[in-house]
Motif scaffolding. Sequence first.
Motif, PDB file in Angstrom:
ATOM      1  N   PRO A 133       0.729  -1.318   0.173  1.00  0.00           N
ATOM      2  CA  PRO A 133       0.121  -0.089   0.125  1.00  0.00           C
ATOM      3  C   PRO A 133       1.026   1.350   0.319  1.00  0.00           C
ATOM      4  N   ILE A 134       0.296   2.352  -0.961  1.00  0.00           N
ATOM      5  CA  ILE A 134       1.202   3.377  -1.094  1.00  0.00           C
ATOM      6  C   ILE A 134       0.689   4.674  -0.029  1.00  0.00           C
ATOM      7  N   THR A 135       1.562   5.078   0.703  1.00  0.00           N
ATOM      8  CA  THR A 135       1.341   6.025   1.807  1.00  0.00           C
ATOM      9  C   THR A 135       2.354   7.382   1.273  1.00  0.00           C
ATOM     10  N   LEU A 136       1.840   8.611   0.872  1.00  0.00           N
ATOM     11  CA  LEU A 136       2.471   9.591   0.768  1.00  0.00           C
ATOM     12  C   LEU A 136       2.591  10.731   1.676  1.00  0.00           C
ATOM     13  N   PRO A 137       3.862  11.253   1.716  1.00  0.00           N
ATOM     14  CA  PRO A 137       3.740  12.490   2.676  1.00  0.00           C
ATOM     15  C   PRO A 137       3.265  13.606   2.103  1.00  0.00           C
ATOM     16  N   PRO A 138       2.952  14.781   3.021  1.00  0.00           N
ATOM     17  CA  PRO A 138       2.548  15.939   2.151  1.00  0.00           C
ATOM     18  C   PRO A 138       3.305  16.657   1.195  1.00  0.00           C
ATOM     19  N   GLY A 139       2.512  17.084   0.228  1.00  0.00           N
ATOM     20  CA  GLY A 139       3.417  17.742  -0.778  1.00  0.00           C
ATOM     21  C   GLY A 139       2.302  17.494  -2.368  1.00  0.00           C
ATOM     22  N   SER A 140       3.189  17.832  -3.385  1.00  0.00           N
ATOM     23  CA  SER A 140       2.631  17.909  -4.826  1.00  0.00           C
ATOM     24  C   SER A 140       3.124  16.604  -5.272  1.00  0.00           C
ATOM     25  N   ILE A 141       2.041  15.801  -5.793  1.00  0.00           N
ATOM     26  CA  ILE A 141       2.459  14.564  -6.254  1.00  0.00           C
ATOM     27  C   ILE A 141       2.581  14.406  -7.630  1.00  0.00           C
ATOM     28  N   GLN A 142       3.373  13.807  -8.025  1.00  0.00           N
ATOM     29  CA  GLN A 142       3.959  13.470  -9.455  1.00  0.00           C
ATOM     30  C   GLN A 142       3.927  12.128  -9.712  1.00  0.00           C
ATOM     31  N   LEU A 165       5.720   7.044  -8.238  1.00  0.00           N
ATOM     32  CA  LEU A 165       5.197   8.275  -7.632  1.00  0.00           C
ATOM     33  C   LEU A 165       6.413   9.117  -6.768  1.00  0.00           C
ATOM     34  N   SER A 166       6.348  10.352  -7.104  1.00  0.00           N
ATOM     35  CA  SER A 166       7.222  11.278  -6.464  1.00  0.00           C
ATOM     36  C   SER A 166       6.323  12.371  -5.711  1.00  0.00           C
ATOM     37  N   VAL A 167       6.988  12.920  -4.724  1.00  0.00           N
ATOM     38  CA  VAL A 167       6.181  13.885  -3.648  1.00  0.00           C
ATOM     39  C   VAL A 167       7.227  15.013  -3.592  1.00  0.00           C
ATOM     40  N   LYS A 168       6.800  16.313  -3.977  1.00  0.00           N
ATOM     41  CA  LYS A 168       7.668  17.673  -3.820  1.00  0.00           C
ATOM     42  C   LYS A 168       7.111  17.984  -2.409  1.00  0.00           C
ATOM     43  N   GLY A 169       8.046  18.149  -1.556  1.00  0.00           N
ATOM     44  CA  GLY A 169       7.306  18.813  -0.256  1.00  0.00           C
ATOM     45  C   GLY A 169       7.213  20.196  -0.465  1.00  0.00           C
ATOM     46  N   THR A 170       6.300  20.801   0.818  1.00  0.00           N
ATOM     47  CA  THR A 170       5.960  22.126   0.725  1.00  0.00           C
ATOM     48  C   THR A 170       6.752  23.058   1.176  1.00  0.00           C
ATOM     49  N   GLU A 171       8.241  22.654   1.389  1.00  0.00           N
ATOM     50  CA  GLU A 171       9.124  23.755   1.993  1.00  0.00           C
ATOM     51  C   GLU A 171       9.596  24.288   0.813  1.00  0.00           C
ATOM     52  N   VAL A 172       9.825  25.572   0.927  1.00  0.00           N
ATOM     53  CA  VAL A 172      10.703  26.235  -0.414  1.00  0.00           C
ATOM     54  C   VAL A 172      11.933  25.514  -0.817  1.00  0.00           C
ATOM     55  N   GLY A 173      12.028  25.277  -1.778  1.00  0.00           N
ATOM     56  CA  GLY A 173      13.331  24.724  -2.630  1.00  0.00           C
ATOM     57  C   GLY A 173      13.301  23.117  -2.559  1.00  0.00           C
ATOM     58  N   ALA A 174      12.130  22.558  -2.031  1.00  0.00           N
ATOM     59  CA  ALA A 174      12.278  21.219  -1.836  1.00  0.00           C
ATOM     60  C   ALA A 174      12.140  20.318  -3.248  1.00  0.00           C
ATOM     61  N   GLN A 175      13.012  19.203  -3.262  1.00  0.00           N
ATOM     62  CA  GLN A 175      13.065  18.563  -4.517  1.00  0.00           C
ATOM     63  C   GLN A 175      11.884  17.246  -4.497  1.00  0.00           C
ATOM     64  N   PRO A 176      11.538  16.830  -5.586  1.00  0.00           N
ATOM     65  CA  PRO A 176      10.766  15.758  -5.653  1.00  0.00           C
ATOM     66  C   PRO A 176      11.568  14.251  -5.166  1.00  0.00           C
ATOM     67  N   THR A 177      10.814  13.774  -4.157  1.00  0.00           N
ATOM     68  CA  THR A 177      11.245  12.566  -3.515  1.00  0.00           C
ATOM     69  C   THR A 177      10.577  11.353  -4.031  1.00  0.00           C
ATOM     70  N   GLU A 178      11.408  10.365  -4.460  1.00  0.00           N
ATOM     71  CA  GLU A 178      10.606   9.114  -5.186  1.00  0.00           C
ATOM     72  C   GLU A 178      10.168   8.344  -3.916  1.00  0.00           C
ATOM     73  N   VAL A 179       8.896   7.968  -3.978  1.00  0.00           N
ATOM     74  CA  VAL A 179       8.356   7.148  -2.637  1.00  0.00           C
ATOM     75  C   VAL A 179       7.696   5.782  -3.157  1.00  0.00           C
ATOM     76  N   ASP A 180       7.453   5.385  -4.238  1.00  0.00           N
ATOM     77  CA  ASP A 180       7.206   4.148  -4.719  1.00  0.00           C
ATOM     78  C   ASP A 180       6.690   4.107  -6.246  1.00  0.00           C
ATOM     79  N   THR A 181       6.456   2.851  -6.840  1.00  0.00           N
ATOM     80  CA  THR A 181       6.116   2.593  -8.056  1.00  0.00           C
ATOM     81  C   THR A 181       4.704   1.823  -8.145  1.00  0.00           C
TER      82      THR A 181
END
Length: 244
Positions: A127-136, A143-159
């Motif tokens: 099961p896929i659980t995502l942290p807060p942020g923009s989902i790509q 699946l990657s999530v870009k955090g809400t903080e300024v300058g955050a880079q997308p972090t790959e979470v799962d496929t």
Amino acid sequence: VLSGALAQEKRLEVITNNLANVNTAGFKKDHPLFEGIGLPPGPNAGLSGSLTPGPTFEILHHVFTDFSSGPIRMTGEPLDIAIEGEGFFAVQTPGGVRYTRGGSFTLDAQGQITTHDGFPLLGTGGPITLPPGSIQIDAEGRLSVKGTEVGAQPTEVDTLALYRFPDPSRLKKVGNTLFESAGGGAVPFPEGRVSQGALEGANVNPVEEMVAMITVMRLYESAQKAIQTADEVASKAANEVGRL
């Protein structure tokens, strides 16, 4: 005649369900398949001694699901995902893993991606659980999530875990958009491709279904009239022959 009327009732049930799901994402239309069951031939009244064909009764053999792709429409929603071509999503249900083409997902209170019925979408890690942020989600399903903080880079979470079936006809429909793999058969399909912000629509042509419904209604009415006529003839025969 009665078996024909019952067959039309079954056809009407399938057509009605197809039309009811014309706007259901990932819905696959059904077709009823019938077979004729014949009784043994009876003796011919003529001198030749030949046999007359026995009556044939039409019964439902099984319902066939059409797995052809439906139209893709863009929605712009980050958790609307359409599979391009072949493949199925996997979701975890209380009854086990089920497969679907319906790509309309949402986030629950814990940040888990689920269907609108609350079934978790499965990735290669479960099961896929995502942290807060923009989902790509890229075309390969990463699946990657870009955090809400300024300058955050997308972090790959799962496929996304995609699967294919060498023989989709063995799939058993559960509800309107989920399928159960009877006896296994699911093959991991990492080469599958997806589109984020899009949904696959139902592969139902409303015009074709309405034409089929009109045809079925006419056939059913004809069968009803034949049954009524046979009943009237039988009733008249019983009453008039009795007086003789």
